[in-house]
Design a protein around this motif. Structure first.
Motif, PDB file in Angstrom:
ATOM      1  N   GLY A   1      60.239  61.479  62.745  1.00 53.83           N
ATOM      2  CA  GLY A   1      59.640  60.152  62.866  1.00 53.83           C
ATOM      3  C   GLY A   1      60.169  59.387  64.066  1.00 53.83           C
ATOM      4  N   TYR A   2      61.477  59.456  64.276  1.00 58.48           N
ATOM      5  CA  TYR A   2      62.095  58.757  65.400  1.00 58.48           C
ATOM      6  C   TYR A   2      61.518  59.252  66.730  1.00 58.48           C
ATOM      7  CZ  TYR A   2      65.525  57.403  68.891  1.00 58.48           C
ATOM      8  OH  TYR A   2      66.131  56.910  70.022  1.00 58.48           O
ATOM      9  N   PHE A   3      61.489  60.570  66.914  1.00 57.77           N
ATOM     10  CA  PHE A   3      60.991  61.095  68.182  1.00 57.77           C
ATOM     11  C   PHE A   3      59.488  60.861  68.347  1.00 57.77           C
ATOM     12  CE2 PHE A   3      65.011  63.490  68.265  1.00 57.77           C
ATOM     13  CZ  PHE A   3      65.452  63.060  69.513  1.00 57.77           C
ATOM     14  N   ALA A   4      58.753  60.865  67.250  1.00 59.72           N
ATOM     15  CA  ALA A   4      57.318  60.569  67.339  1.00 59.72           C
ATOM     16  C   ALA A   4      57.113  59.138  67.828  1.00 59.72           C
ATOM     17  CB  ALA A   4      56.658  60.770  65.979  1.00 59.72           C
ATOM     18  N   VAL A   5      57.868  58.198  67.274  1.00 55.89           N
ATOM     19  CA  VAL A   5      57.737  56.803  67.682  1.00 55.89           C
ATOM     20  C   VAL A   5      58.222  56.611  69.115  1.00 55.89           C
ATOM     21  CG1 VAL A   5      58.622  54.469  67.237  1.00 55.89           C
ATOM     22  CG2 VAL A   5      57.781  55.868  65.350  1.00 55.89           C
ATOM     23  N   ARG A   6      59.314  57.270  69.470  1.00 54.95           N
ATOM     24  CA  ARG A   6      59.865  57.139  70.829  1.00 54.95           C
ATOM     25  C   ARG A   6      58.900  57.642  71.895  1.00 54.95           C
ATOM     26  NH1 ARG A   6      63.099  53.978  72.668  1.00 54.95           N
ATOM     27  NH2 ARG A   6      63.760  55.428  74.234  1.00 54.95           N
TER      28      ARG A   6
ATOM     29  N   TRP B   1      60.111  46.643  70.189  1.00 57.27           N
ATOM     30  CA  TRP B   1      59.960  45.999  68.883  1.00 57.27           C
ATOM     31  C   TRP B   1      58.791  46.608  68.112  1.00 57.27           C
ATOM     32  CZ3 TRP B   1      55.567  43.424  67.480  1.00 57.27           C
ATOM     33  CH2 TRP B   1      54.680  43.080  68.503  1.00 57.27           C
ATOM     34  N   GLN B   2      57.748  47.037  68.823  1.00 57.12           N
ATOM     35  CA  GLN B   2      56.625  47.702  68.168  1.00 57.12           C
ATOM     36  C   GLN B   2      57.050  49.080  67.649  1.00 57.12           C
ATOM     37  OE1 GLN B   2      54.149  47.294  71.649  1.00 57.12           O
ATOM     38  NE2 GLN B   2      52.700  45.982  70.534  1.00 57.12           N
TER      39      GLN B   2
ATOM     40  N   ALA C   1      59.539  51.600  60.911  1.00 56.36           N
ATOM     41  CA  ALA C   1      59.681  51.025  59.572  1.00 56.36           C
ATOM     42  C   ALA C   1      58.466  51.370  58.705  1.00 56.36           C
ATOM     43  CB  ALA C   1      59.862  49.509  59.669  1.00 56.36           C
ATOM     44  N   ILE C   2      57.290  51.334  59.293  1.00 57.60           N
ATOM     45  CA  ILE C   2      56.073  51.697  58.551  1.00 57.60           C
ATOM     46  C   ILE C   2      56.117  53.172  58.161  1.00 57.60           C
ATOM     47  CG2 ILE C   2      53.562  52.004  58.761  1.00 57.60           C
ATOM     48  CD1 ILE C   2      53.591  49.397  60.477  1.00 57.60           C
ATOM     49  N   LEU C   3      56.541  54.028  59.084  1.00 56.71           N
ATOM     50  CA  LEU C   3      56.651  55.461  58.771  1.00 56.71           C
ATOM     51  C   LEU C   3      57.662  55.702  57.658  1.00 56.71           C
ATOM     52  CD1 LEU C   3      56.550  57.211  62.269  1.00 56.71           C
ATOM     53  CD2 LEU C   3      54.778  57.200  60.503  1.00 56.71           C
ATOM     54  N   VAL C   4      58.784  55.001  57.705  1.00 58.18           N
ATOM     55  CA  VAL C   4      59.806  55.149  56.656  1.00 58.18           C
ATOM     56  C   VAL C   4      59.239  54.705  55.311  1.00 58.18           C
ATOM     57  CG1 VAL C   4      62.023  54.245  55.825  1.00 58.18           C
ATOM     58  CG2 VAL C   4      61.789  55.010  58.202  1.00 58.18           C
ATOM     59  N   ALA C   5      58.527  53.577  55.296  1.00 60.76           N
ATOM     60  CA  ALA C   5      57.932  53.086  54.046  1.00 60.76           C
ATOM     61  C   ALA C   5      56.899  54.075  53.516  1.00 60.76           C
ATOM     62  CB  ALA C   5      57.295  51.716  54.268  1.00 60.76           C
ATOM     63  N   LEU C   6      56.052  54.599  54.387  1.00 60.08           N
ATOM     64  CA  LEU C   6      55.046  55.578  53.955  1.00 60.08           C
ATOM     65  C   LEU C   6      55.715  56.862  53.470  1.00 60.08           C
ATOM     66  CD1 LEU C   6      52.317  55.064  56.706  1.00 60.08           C
ATOM     67  CD2 LEU C   6      52.188  54.400  54.290  1.00 60.08           C
ATOM     68  N   GLY C   7      56.762  57.291  54.168  1.00 61.65           N
ATOM     69  CA  GLY C   7      57.505  58.471  53.723  1.00 61.65           C
ATOM     70  C   GLY C   7      58.127  58.245  52.360  1.00 61.65           C
TER      71      GLY C   7
END
Length: 191
Positions: free
Chosen positions: A153-158, A165-166, A172-178
């Motif tokens: 998730g981190y590397f996908a967002v990066r 900030w986005q 945070a959205i990915l963590v919540a969905l996970g």
């Protein structure tokens, strides 16, 4: 070039390029294939995590051999399901059975799911061999799965072009969905 005939441009060194090393081949796979392989790995990681968490919750009624078999069978099952889904989708879209190269590509993609279980299976085998306890092995396996999902998730967002900030919001959205996926899988396995 005559009538569209290909011209031999020489060896990679003669064309000014470098000879590709084995480590470079991975990046030359089509983006779609890399995305599909990552998707399979994420599916398998969620599946493995659900299996490990359910077993951890029932550790008093379980032995290490059963825990290991359950994880192996679950990951193998999701791998086969991914492969069969690819074959069916190909046949539906192309109205033909996949050829050898297409089947090979599908097998490579599905096979990446198996890699997600390597460390957790090693941990459970160590518990089976009485090197570590089953409960610590299951706890460690769940941490490995969670860390794998976090890193992906981190590397996908990066890799996105979002502002910092986005990216934080997206992560945070990915963590919540996970977390939602984990809760739903837990509910399904417990009932």
């Amino acid at each position: 070039m005559e009538d569209g005939a290909a011209v031999d441009a020489g060896t990679p060194r003669e064309r000014g390029g470098a000879v590709r090393r084995r480590s470079d081949r991975r990046e030359t796979r089509p983006v779609g294939e890399r995305a599909e392989a990552l998707k399979e790995r994420v599916y398998a990681t969620f599946t493995g995590l659900a299996i490990v968490l359910v077993q951890w919750g029932n550790v008093e009624h379980l032995d290490a051999s059963r825990a290991t078999y359950a994880l192996l069978i679950g990951i193998f099952g999701i791998t086969v399901a991914g492969f069969v889904a690819d074959v069916i989708a190909h046949m539906s879209v192309h109205a033909a059975f996949p050829n050898g190269a297409e089947l090979g590509r599908m097998l490579r993609i599905a096979g990446t799911a198996l890699a997600s279980a390597f460390v957790p299976v090693v941990l459970l085998v160590l518990a089976w061999a009485d090197v570590i306890g089953l409960e610590p092995a299951l706890r460690s396996a769940s941490i490995v799965y969670l860390a794998t999902l976090a890193v992906i998730g981190y590397f996908a967002v990066r890799r996105t072009r979002l502002g910092w900030w986005q990216q934080v919001v997206a992560l945070a959205i990915l963590v919540a969905l996970g977390g939602l996926v984990i809760v739903l899988q837990q509910l399904a396995h417990e009932h």
